[in-house]
Design an enzyme around this catalytic site. Structure first.
Site, PDB file in Angstrom:
ATOM      1  N   CYS A 156       0.832  -1.207   0.000  1.00 53.46           N
ATOM      2  CA  CYS A 156       0.000   0.000   0.000  1.00 53.46           C
ATOM      3  C   CYS A 156       0.869   1.261   0.000  1.00 53.46           C
ATOM      4  CB  CYS A 156      -0.925  -0.014   1.208  1.00 53.46           C
ATOM      5  SG  CYS A 156      -1.973   1.452   1.296  1.00 53.46           S
ATOM      6  N   CYS A 207      -0.421   4.139   2.123  1.00 56.84           N
ATOM      7  CA  CYS A 207      -0.183   3.996   3.569  1.00 56.84           C
ATOM      8  C   CYS A 207       1.281   4.259   3.923  1.00 56.84           C
ATOM      9  CB  CYS A 207      -0.505   2.576   4.050  1.00 56.84           C
ATOM     10  SG  CYS A 207      -1.924   1.804   3.323  1.00 56.84           S
ATOM     11  N   ASP A 208       2.183   3.711   3.142  1.00 61.85           N
ATOM     12  CA  ASP A 208       3.575   3.625   3.587  1.00 61.85           C
ATOM     13  C   ASP A 208       4.581   4.454   2.782  1.00 61.85           C
ATOM     14  OD1 ASP A 208       2.778   1.832   5.577  1.00 61.85           O
ATOM     15  OD2 ASP A 208       2.888   0.144   4.209  1.00 61.85           O
TER      16      ASP A 208
END
Ligand code: NAP
Length: 312
Positions: free
Chosen positions: A137, A140-141
């Protein structure tokens, strides 16, 4: 058989949010969390480290910690939680039936919130380095790769979109694709090709990731699928973008699924079976965020409450 008003299947942001709303509406929901082994209680957030984009946590929060908070909030209002997988469902007549651990449970309404799972390569070290430089992701990261170099695996829209997004942080993004042609739409391909920070390695598979001993990503091992040549490429992170699979297998034949297995919904969270609702990633291949999953979980609880309140 035990009879319930409302059964919720799934324990990610969608399932727990549905439970919080349904429990506060006094629907006394029973929620199947899934098994710690095999299944993935808590959903995909259990695989991430810091979550920095969920509103209300200005300092960020660890994915598993956030899911523990969701769980506690659902339990506080009286949700009955079972750490079991649902293995079969029968929505052919009401009350609906689900099977878990060899036992049958019936309900007047069901909310499906079983999520989706990112596809992984299933290569050595991949699991050990999840949350330590290996991610599925970018949204997200990506932020954690400021000034670093990353590899993106895949050749579809997700791979190209994530690679483009990652150039906001990384100094270099290398897309590794198993063929010499991208599957992604032309417009997204053109954007990526025009981006000076993105380069491509074609006809290649990532066969291993180093270095689990250091608990961080230092390199990927690549195999050229045309020549068989094996090489190593230094990198600080690896993003998998090889598709997701909705966790809808057990609902095949019970509710309408699209060609890729996502549950079809209309008018919010209604499926083609009155009284069965779907929320979160099992019905969403587009947004796939914790906050959007939680939002649709709330919608599903309100839809179920309305359905049950109408005397069904
Ligand atoms: P996808 O289109 O299924 O692409 C998956 C990619 O991963 C393919 O290039 C595939 O290679 C590769 N792949 C699959 N298994 C692999 C393996 N084991 N090893 C190496 N490579 C592997 O998935 P997606 O990119 O996640 O997209 C899913 C859907 O969402 C699509 O319909 C897409 O159009 C849509 N989407 C749209 C947007 C947008 O419009 N903004 C953004 C993201 C996704 P091959 O090409 O060789 O099969």
């Amino acid at each position: 058989m035990t009879a319930h008003n409302l059964i919720i299947i799934g324990s990610g942001p969608a399932g727990f949010t549905a439970a919080i709303y349904a429990a506060r509406a006094n629907l006394k929901p029973l929620l199947f969390e899934g098994l710690a082994k095999g299944g993935q209680p808590g959903g995909q957030l259990m695989l991430t480290t810091d979550v920095e984009n969920y509103p209300g946590f200005p300092e960020g929060v660890l994915g598993p910690e956030m899911m523990d908070l969701f769980r506690k909030q659902a339990a506080r209002f009286g949700t009955e939680l079972l750490q079991q997988d649902v293995t079969a469902a029968d929505f052919s007549k009401r009350p609906f039936r689900v099977t878990s651990d060899g036992k049958e449970y019936s309900a007047n309404a069901v909310i499906i919130a079983t999520g989706a799972s990112a596809n992984w390569l299933n290569i050595p070290s991949e699991k050990a380095l999840q949350g330590h430089g290996v991610s599925a992701c970018a949204t997200c990261d990506g932020f954690f790769f400021k000034g670093k170099e990353v590899v993106v695996v895949g050749g579809g829209d997700s791979a190209v979109e994530e690679a483009t997004f990652l150039t906001k942080f990384a100094t270099r993004v290398t897309i590794v694709h198993r063929r010499a042609e991208l599957r992604a739409s032309k417009i997204m391909q053109d954007r990526a090709r025009a981006n000076k920070k993105i380069d491509f390695i074609w006809d290649s598979a990532v066969t291993d990731i180093q270095d689990p001993a250091q608990k961080k990503v230092t390199a990927v091992v690549l195999k050229n699928l045309k020549t068989g040549a094996v090489s190593e490429k230094k990198t600080d992170g690896v993003f998998m973008a090889i598709g997701h699979t909705p966790n809808s297998e057990i609902f095949k034949g019970q509710v309408a699924l699209d060609a890729k297995g996502y549950i079809g919904v209309h008018d919010g969270t209604l499926t083609n079976v009155p009284g069965v609702f779907a929320c979160g990633d099992v019905q969403d291949h587009k947004y796939r965020q914790a906050v959007t999953a939680a939002g649709t979980g709330c919608m599903a609880a309100l839809d179920a409450e309305r359905f049950l309140g109408a005397g069904h």
